[in-house]
Design an enzyme around this catalytic site. Structure first.
Site, mmCIF file in Angstrom:
data_model
loop_
_atom_site.group_PDB
_atom_site.id
_atom_site.type_symbol
_atom_site.label_atom_id
_atom_site.label_comp_id
_atom_site.label_asym_id
_atom_site.label_seq_id
_atom_site.Cartn_x
_atom_site.Cartn_y
_atom_site.Cartn_z
ATOM 1 N N GLY A 174 -18.238 17.249 85.808
ATOM 2 C CA GLY A 174 -17.468 17.974 84.801
ATOM 3 C C GLY A 174 -17.085 19.356 85.276
ATOM 4 C CG ASP B 137 -16.085 7.469 83.191
ATOM 5 O OD1 ASP B 137 -16.955 8.312 82.884
ATOM 6 O OD2 ASP B 137 -15.671 6.607 82.390
ATOM 7 C CE1 TYR C 152 -22.599 18.282 73.996
ATOM 8 C CE2 TYR C 152 -23.661 19.929 72.596
ATOM 9 C CZ TYR C 152 -23.116 19.553 73.824
ATOM 10 O OH TYR C 152 -23.094 20.455 74.875
ATOM 11 C CE LYS D 121 -25.214 18.370 76.515
ATOM 12 N NZ LYS D 121 -25.126 18.401 77.988
#
Length: 290
Positions: free
Chosen positions: A12, A62, A155, A159
């Site tokens: 990323g 990816d 999210y 995480k």
């Protein structure tokens, strides 16, 4: 330099924190694989590093699939013969209240943020073990995973999973000289700017009367990552380190804060009395403080 002759993969890394970390690792002497599914942005970051005198190769797979993660690590081997450092930075947001969240919004975030972190770590560890010279894995975590966050069930769950993964991997690979740590950053990026302004203000309210800068820039995150990637940090593993603005923090490991035993096991009646007593004790403690 601190990372001379080291090879790093940053996922990323086409923008935001990832791009900044890729540049910082290159500035410290590492050769960098700049991974991002956005071809143009990954290429731009790699070209900028090279123009500044560093070494970098763009890579576009990816990482939310095992095949894509394997390809990213293989790119490091093909370009530089090895991998020493993995920074699992790739992440996406698909914010929505839990009762309105779609299956796709859940799956996308879990795939990139959690599965992608595991997939890349799995591939990197295999190569680090083959080389036999240790390694550094740095996972980018979030306060959402540490404390929860309204509108971010996907999210926060991903995480939180990264934290459990960090603690597990560090136990599995310490014997190979590989460290695994997590960074919880606080920085303004394009991704965080997608969070509604009223939500950000509410989260920052507790800092309103202080002079401490709470939410910094991606550049202020980089020193922690560069240090953890270095040989000097070989004694640090399994930790969650927060950094943002003026603040550096170390998060505690989960632990029991109270315990009680009843021989023969617990019943509903036992538990009712225990919790009532606990609440009464807590209220008395608050009253004494007032």
């Amino acid at each position: 330099m601190l990372l001379s002759n080291k090879v790093a993969l940053v996922t990323g890394a086409g923008q935001g924190i990832g791009a900044t970390l890729a540049r910082a690792l290159a500035d410290a002497g590492a050769s960098v694989i700049v991974n991002d599914i956005n071809h143009g942005k990954a290429d731009e970051v790699a070209h900028a590093i090279a123009a500044a005198g560093g070494r970098a190769v763009a890579q576009h797979s990816d990482i939310s699939t095992f095949g894509g993660a394997d390809a990213a690590v293989q790119a490091a081997i093909d370009a530089y013969g090895r991998i020493d450092i993995l920074v699992n930075n790739a992440g996406i947001l698909r914010d929505r209240m839990s009762y309105n969240m779609t299956e796709s919004e859940w799956d996308q975030v879990i795939a990139v943020c959690l599965k992608g972190t595991f997939a890349c770590a799995r591939a990197a560890i295999r190569e680090m073990r083959r080389i036999g010279e240790g390694g550094r894995i740095i996972n980018i975590a979030s306060r959402s995973g540490l404390r929860g966050s309204i509108g971010q069930a996907n999210y926060a769950a991903a995480k939180a999973g990264v934290l459990g993964l960090t603690r597990t991997l560090c136990q599995e690979v310490s014997k190979f000289g590989i460290t695994v740590n997590a960074i919880s950053p606080r920085a303004v990026t394009d991704m965080t700017n997608s969070i509604p302004e009223h939500v950000r203000k509410k989260k920052d309210a507790s800092w309103a009367d202080t002079s401490v800068v709470r939410r910094g820039t991606p550049e202020q995150i980089a020193p922690a990552v560069v240090y953890l990637a270095s040989g000097e940090a070989e004694w640090i593993t399994g930790q969650v380190i927060g950094i943002g603005g003026d603040k550096l923090s170390l998060w505690s490991h989960p632990k029991e804060v109270a315990e009680a035993f009843i021989f023969g096991g617990w019943s509903v009646e036992n538990m009712r009395e225990m919790f009532r007593a606990s609440v009464a004790s807590e209220l008395q403690s608050v009253g004494n403080k007032d």
